[in-house]
Design an enzyme around this catalytic site. Structure first.
Site, PDB file in Angstrom:
ATOM      1  N   ASP A  33      -3.247  -3.470  21.242  1.00  0.00           N
ATOM      2  CA  ASP A  33      -2.170  -2.771  21.943  1.00  0.00           C
ATOM      3  C   ASP A  33      -2.715  -1.786  22.965  1.00  0.00           C
ATOM      4  OD1 ASP A  33       0.725  -2.012  22.091  1.00  0.00           O
ATOM      5  OD2 ASP A  33      -0.073  -0.082  21.445  1.00  0.00           O
ATOM      6  N   GLU A  91      -2.671  -6.549  25.323  1.00  0.00           N
ATOM      7  CA  GLU A  91      -1.462  -6.085  26.004  1.00  0.00           C
ATOM      8  C   GLU A  91      -1.932  -5.134  27.104  1.00  0.00           C
ATOM      9  OE1 GLU A  91       1.823  -3.296  26.811  1.00  0.00           O
ATOM     10  OE2 GLU A  91       0.350  -2.748  25.304  1.00  0.00           O
TER      11      GLU A  91
END
Length: 628
Positions: A305, A356
């Site tokens: 992330d 991401e």
């Protein structure tokens, strides 16, 4: 007494140099012949005490410091399996505070934060066949269609309690199989104190949140997924951590896991604390966490992330200082991510690592030796934003904005991409995917079917957030279950059926994934028909006769006798029409099989003619063609 065995001294030294990738065997709690040994890293603490159920949480068990590493250690026969414990840290300034064990593999249920003395039971895995198949082919040459799930809000009991993984095994796996997804991706499952963070503000980097059940239940869930030919990914957050003072922040009263510079240590945007990714001990901690999840739970991969926050010094709000070259590159973060991927690929070559990441300044996928970060896939945030903007738009304005749909063809080979319609797009007032679509309710469903067809047909792997498969109208709410009652409505039920059929088509048709890492995977037929707002292209497989023609009508006007260029003479059969009644449209049958005519169209010598439904998408396959 301090353990001075050769094995322990070597583990300690590797921890200090950032090369101990199984550091949980050195730090945390470990069973020994005389009881348990506890170790915690707090180099500037004045004193550390082991406290817990076994000593009434008092200061009767002082720990001893290993001077070289700043690790505090204690062996004791008092604790037993299942009891709770913490570390009472007398910090550098003399303040005493209860701190969690950063290396614990189990915590009590929130709102409690104490670690539990816990040994994960041995398991005889049944997934050798699955894991063997994953090693044989690169993921780029396989279908990859991900169902993104927030574990505690996929489904709720009547009393509001979420399903545990024991229950998800019986409910979620059959559903994902029925919907023809290839993988499940969970929002972070690691221990976190606040459900509103969705798991992205972690405290226990080695611990499955007790909110979701036991480690054994999650292992059984993954094993069952693999037996059903479903892979499992989990989101993982190495960039920052929870700000709660009884967890990791300023563990010994000084910057320990975080940066020395308070501006770099604070993440103002998310209200968290940033890891010092250049510190060797932190590298040991984080890489060990990743390998732990991959090894213990047989995960097929991880999505890292917020990669941008680790790559750029100016990513956050607030003051920042340029690096030694005068730029905004966070070199510590860059080299940590390269190291992370290198270590993981060495240990588990078949693991899929996803990032991401929203910028275009750094090569994310590809070989580390070439300067890339070494990820397998990057979320294509630009594609997602452009596509959603286009489908939200009144069709009157689409001809002037057709580039939003076609621009991705210019850069689609720059990285290996995942095309995500993720949780971030259906929350915080952004509206659900269904609610974003232009038009009345019927047109919204038509748009959604069209958009999903574009995603499936566009080069790149796929990801869709739960509830979007049937067009849930309400935004996602993390503290409630999905609105399953939607499926009592005929249109939602038909939308769900459409998604399942589209996913099945994706798995069956090799042209949608077999050459995905090459430019040969796609050939544009007509990307310039802005006046009619129609996009046509071909997807190809290794076999020249095996290809698909995709036609997207982005206008609410039916196109009669619509011409589409084709590469070979012969007959062409429609295999998907998004406007069929069974999907929620009005068509009772597909277009008839088309015979090509020898008439130029763009760079093709042949063309077919068919009817394009209003706001419809067609996928057409050659049935009997003549190749020179």
């Amino acid at each position: 007494m301090i353990d001075t065995s050769k094995e322990t001294l070597e583990a300690e030294q590797r921890f200090l140099t950032g090369e101990n990738f199984y550091v949980q065997h050195f730090l945390g709690v470990r069973k020994i012949e005389s009881g348990y040994v506890f170790r915690v890293w707090a180099p500037h603490a004045r004193q550390v005490y082991l406290v817990g159920d076994f000593n009434n949480w008092d200061e009767s068990l002082p720990m001893e410091k290993r001077e070289e590493s700043g690790v505090w250690e204690l062996s004791s026969s008092l604790p037993v399996e299942g009891q709770l414990y913490k570390f009472l840290v007398e910090q550098a300034n003399g303040r005493k505070i209860m701190k969690i064990d950063p290396f614990a593999i189990r915590f009590e249920k929130r709102p409690g934060t104490a670690a539990e003395i816990y040994t994960i039971a041995d398991k005889k895995w049944q997934d050798n066949l699955w894991r063997g198949r994953q090693k044989k082919t690169r993921s780029l040459r396989r279908p990859l269609n991900i169902y993104e799930v927030h574990a505690s809000s996929w489904q709720h009991h009547e009393d509001g309690q979420p399903y545990t993984f024991k229950e998800l095994k019986e409910a979620l796996i059959p559903y994902v199989k029925e919907m023809n997804y290839t993988h499940i991706e969970f929002l972070p499952l690691m221990e976190h104190p606040l459900g509103a963070s969705w798991g992205y503000q972690l405290t226990g980097f080695f611990a499955l949140s007790s909110y979701y059940g036991t480690p054994e239940e999650f292992r059984d869930f993954v094993d069952s997924c693999h037996e059903n030919n479903i892979g499992v990914f989990v989101d993982w957050v190495p960039g920052h951590f929870c700000v709660n003072e009884d967890t990791l922040p300023y563990y010994d009263g000084t910057p320990t896991f975080e940066y020395e510079d308070p501006n770099r240590a604070r993440n103002n945007r998310w209200g968290t604390i940033c890891f010092d990714l250049g510190k060797p001990q932190v590298q040991s901690f984080l890489i060990s966490s990743a390998l732990f999840w991959l090894e213990v739970y047989h995960l097929d991969g991880m999505r890292v992330d917020a990669v941008s926050s680790m790559l750029y010094l100016d990513y956050d709000e607030g003051p920042w200082e340029p690096n030694h070259e005068g730029g905004n590159r966070n070199f510590e973060g860059f080299y940590f991510l390269q190291k992370l991927n290198a270590v993981i690929k060495l240990a588990f070559p078949q693991t899929i690592m996803m990032a991401e990441e929203s910028s275009s300044e750094t090569q994310i996928t590809g070989m580390i030796e070439s300067g890339a970060l070494g990820f397998d896939y990057k979320w294509n945030m630009g594609w997602m934003n452009d596509v959603l903007r286009f489908y939200e738009m009144d069709p009157v304005f689409r001809k002037e904005n057709f580039h939003l749909l076609t621009f991705s063809f210019m850069y689609m080979m720059d990285e290996h991409y995942i095309l995500p319609f993720s949780h971030d797009e259906v929350v915080h007032g952004k509206k659900s995917l269904m609610h974003k679509m232009w038009g009345d309710r019927y047109k919204q469903f038509a748009h959604l079917r069209n958009m999903y067809t574009f995603m499936i047909a566009h080069p790149g792997k796929k990801l869709l957030f739960m509830g979007s498969e049937w067009g849930q109208f309400l935004e996602w709410r993390y503290n409630e279950g999905l609105v399953w009652s939607n499926l009592e409505d005929e249109m939602n039920a038909k939308m769900q059926h459409f998604t399942a059929m589209l996913n099945a088509l994706y798995k069956e048709e090799r042209s949608l994934w077999e050459l995905e890492d090459t430019a040969e995977t796609i050939e544009l037929i007509d990307a310039d028909n802005t006046d009619e707002s129609v996009l046509t292209f071909i997807r190809k497989s290794k076999t020249k006769k095996d290809f698909l023609i995709v036609a997207l009508n982005l206008s609410p006007v039916e196109r009669q006798d619509f011409s589409i260029g084709v590469p070979y003479p012969g007959s062409y059969r429609e295999v998907l029409n998004t406007e069929r009644v069974e999907f929620g449209g009005t068509w009772t049958k597909n277009n008839p099989t088309c015979e090509s005519i020898e008439q130029p169209f763009k760079h093709f010598n042949q063309q077919i003619q068919t009817i394009l439904p209003s706001l419809g998408a067609l996928i057409i396959k050659p049935e009997d063609i003549q190749m020179k």
